[in-house]
Design an enzyme around this catalytic site. Structure first.
Site, mmCIF file in Angstrom:
data_model
loop_
_atom_site.group_PDB
_atom_site.id
_atom_site.type_symbol
_atom_site.label_atom_id
_atom_site.label_comp_id
_atom_site.label_asym_id
_atom_site.label_seq_id
_atom_site.Cartn_x
_atom_site.Cartn_y
_atom_site.Cartn_z
ATOM 1 N N GLU A 60 0.850 -1.198 0.000
ATOM 2 C CA GLU A 60 0.000 0.000 0.000
ATOM 3 C C GLU A 60 0.880 1.239 0.000
ATOM 4 O O GLU A 60 1.989 1.238 0.560
ATOM 5 C CB GLU A 60 -0.885 -0.020 1.265
ATOM 6 N N GLU A 220 -12.470 -2.516 2.405
ATOM 7 C CA GLU A 220 -13.095 -2.162 3.690
ATOM 8 C C GLU A 220 -14.230 -1.159 3.460
ATOM 9 O O GLU A 220 -14.253 -0.065 4.034
ATOM 10 C CB GLU A 220 -12.048 -1.646 4.692
ATOM 11 N N GLU A 355 -5.920 -9.185 4.084
ATOM 12 C CA GLU A 355 -5.141 -8.429 5.079
ATOM 13 C C GLU A 355 -5.124 -9.253 6.354
ATOM 14 O O GLU A 355 -6.175 -9.519 6.941
ATOM 15 C CB GLU A 355 -5.760 -7.044 5.347
ATOM 16 N N GLN A 405 2.013 -5.930 5.965
ATOM 17 C CA GLN A 405 2.238 -5.674 4.551
ATOM 18 C C GLN A 405 3.653 -6.143 4.211
ATOM 19 O O GLN A 405 4.402 -6.513 5.110
ATOM 20 C CB GLN A 405 2.046 -4.197 4.245
HETATM 21 O O1 AHR Z 1 -2.975 -2.253 6.395
HETATM 22 C C1 AHR Z 1 -3.285 -1.002 6.904
HETATM 23 C C2 AHR Z 1 -4.747 -0.668 6.773
HETATM 24 O O2 AHR Z 1 -5.494 -1.533 7.563
HETATM 25 C C3 AHR Z 1 -5.332 -0.819 5.383
HETATM 26 O O3 AHR Z 1 -5.146 0.281 4.586
HETATM 27 C C4 AHR Z 1 -6.791 -0.996 5.668
HETATM 28 O O4 AHR Z 1 -7.445 -1.727 4.667
HETATM 29 C C5 AHR Z 1 -6.794 -1.671 7.026
HETATM 30 O O5 AHR Z 1 -7.702 -1.109 7.887
#
Ligand code: AHR
Length: 557
Positions: A60, A220, A355, A405
């Site tokens: 991200e 989300e 995630e 991530q």
């Molecule tokens: O991974 C960080 C954030 O956590 C992401 O942007 C979001 O999708 C989640 O709430």
């Protein structure tokens, strides 16, 4: 039934299958075993395929993930392959080639893909989605606050190609209309010479279509992705997916699923989606599930940041508590799967856990602009291992998973700043577990004394040994987590339906549960070959060290 089983066990002639094997394992008298724990691998009970996509990643535009982590720039002194950090590419090549999700996360629903294509010098600078996050005022200015769009679609696909991973793009559903989604698909997948957008891609050096199959439709959507109700989102989902150009591909469209255990989100979404008939399910390949683990042992507070523990400094109870939080994944998968089955009886739609990982409080990031950057200890390695094992055990339900991530953010495989780079213990778990990819998960039963620990509001326990097994031709890969911080666990491992020819064992362990790798000490936590004891036949005895992740590779006769 019980007496039949007892007789069979007494004669040691039981043909081990299914429930009988499970029941027999439980009924076998403990005194009759050399070991206190037992693992039964049911080779003839396949669950489902474990693909490389179980080992997917998430990138991200957040903090130091893209700028500093992946993208160092083509003119950089930091070794790079066309702008992408070479050390990262080389390490990624050692892992299963799981899909990489990009550009978010919450960032995706503020991102206009057009900003990131065309000549780099004419791309606009935009305020990053995360610019107003609570801790941002004290963080330095730079690309984490003001997105320069140096790393766009072509650069991301270049990275995917360098590491051999399929791309998974997340489309903006909150702030752009469906047309922008279709046109992004067109930019990526249309043949050059047939469309202006495809020619734009070709002009940037990529004549060959990118062939992107995986597309997320929002992220989300119950929160940063639009604050929709499940019904509103289902309506948007239908609109966004009513027509998407295919260019000869079978697109895999992924809906923005629940926040953890919110079964109502899943139920209400499917109810509204199917108001237009079951045919709608054809446009939904995957249903995304997000679950982060953080320490809540001190009780939940109104400020969710306070529920997070420290990445490197924690008590024994917090060690167990975090692992227990991660272990909730098992119930989340089963729970949402059951609800999905109420609407999709043939279970065509699979879960995409795009995630997952540990989320610790700030303070251990390797550079001040690395929002949500955190160190990763042995505890995070066990968390990763038990989560991957969970996915394998649900290989009939899960189609893809993406740890959050990849680098410099949350449960990262790598940490990097300027010319410094280190692989975390979680990277080593991914590499060790990579042996599962391409195999077929088989049912595996664990029986070990539970471990007790204390929560602030009362006693708690966690299982004593956990893991998973896959079979690839005549090789069985069995991975096992021993969460006990001080005690080894010796287990008898019985293979039902095959004979042991040879066993090799590799383990990640450390004398200090807080052990982690740093730029100066990059090898503190890494896998090591260990001795494995096998009895010719069907039983292996192995001692799993305290606080460890072990892989047994068993050649079957
Ligand atoms: O991974 C960080 C954030 O956590 C992401 O942007 C979001 O999708 C989640 O709430």
């Amino acid at each position: 039934m019980l007496s039949v089983l007892s007789v069979a066990i007494g004669r040691r002639e039981l043909i081990w299958t299914g429930i009988a094997a499970a029941a027999a394992a439980i009924l076998a008298p403990r005194s009759a075993r050399a070991a206190a724990s037992r693992i039964d691998v049911l080779l003839d009970e396949p669950i489902g395929p474990v693909t490389a996509d179980f080992y997917g990643h998430f990138v991200e535009h957040l903090g130091g993930v893209v700028y500093d982590g992946i993208w160092v720039g083509e003119g950089s002194k930091i070794p790079n392959e066309r702008g992408i950090r070479r050390a990262l590419v080389e390490h990624m090549r050692r892992l299963p080639r799981g899909a990489i999700r990009w550009p978010g996360g919450c960032f995706a629903d503020s991102y206009d893909w057009r900003d990131g294509v065309g000549p780099a010098k004419s791309r606009p600078t935009r305020s990053n989605f995360w610019i107003d996050e609570r801790t941002m005022p004290k963080r330095p200015d730079g690309p984490a606050k003001h997105e320069p769009n140096w790393f766009g679609t072509n650069e991301f696909i270049r990275f995917c190609r360098q590491v051999g991973a399929p791309p998974y793009l997340a489309a903006n559903l909150r702030s752009l209309p469906p047309r922008d989604f279709y046109q992004w698909v067109e930019y990526c997948n249309a043949p050059a010479g047939r469309s202006t957008l495809a020619d734009q891609r070709a002009a940037a050096g990529d004549r060959e279509p990118f062939g992107v199959r995986f597309w997320g439709v929002g992220n989300e959507s119950w929160g940063c992705g639009g604050e929709f109700t499940a019904e509103e989102y289902a309506t948007e989902y239908r609109r966004f997916t009513a027509w998407v150009p295919l260019y000869g591909l079978e697109l895999a469209l992924i809906g923005s699923g629940p926040n953890g255990g919110d079964l109502a989100w899943t139920r209400r979404f499917f109810t509204r989606l199917l108001e237009k008939g079951e045919g709608q399910l054809r446009r939904l390949w995957g249903w995304a599930l997000h679950h982060y683990s953080w320490n809540v042992s001190r009780g939940r507070t109104t400020d969710w940041y306070e529920g997070k523990g420290d990445a490197v400094s924690f008590t024994a109870d917090e060690w167990y508590e975090l692992l227990n939080e991660a272990d909730k994944m098992d119930g989340l998968i089963a729970g949402h799967w059951n609800v999905m089955g109420e609407y999709d009886r043939r279970h065509r739609v699979k879960l995409v856990v795009d995630e997952w990982g540990a989320w610790h409080r700030e303070g251990t990031e390797v550079a001040p602009h690395h929002l949500f950057g955190q160190q990763s200890t042995l505890r995070d390695a066990l968390l990763a291992a038990l989560t991957l094992d969970t996915f394998h055990r649900h290989a009939d339900k899960v189609a893809m998973a993406n740890v959050a991530q990849l680098i410099n953010c949350l449960h990262s495989l790598f940490l990097a700043h300027e010319d410094r780079f280190v692989a975390t213990p979680t990277f080593h778990v991914f590499e060790m577990y990579g042996a599962h990819a391409g195999g077929r998960a088989v049912r595996t039963l664990f029986s070990a004394p539970r471990i007790s620990y204390a929560r602030e509001n009362g006693p708690a326990t966690i299982w004593g040994l956990g893991g998973s097994a896959t079979l690839k031709e005549r090789t069985l890969t069995l991975t096992v987590v021993n969460p006990h911080i001080a005690e080894p666990s010796t287990a008898e491992i019985a293979l039902h339906g095959g004979k042991v020819k040879a066993v090799r064992a590799t383990a990640i362990a450390a004398s200090d549960i807080h052990a982690h790798n740093t730029f100066d000490r990059p090898d503190t936590v890494r896998p090591r070959e260990v001795a494995a004891e096998s009895v010719p036949g069907t039983v292996i005895t192995h001692t799993f060290p305290p606080a460890s992740v072990t892989r047994l590779s068993v050649d079957l006769g």
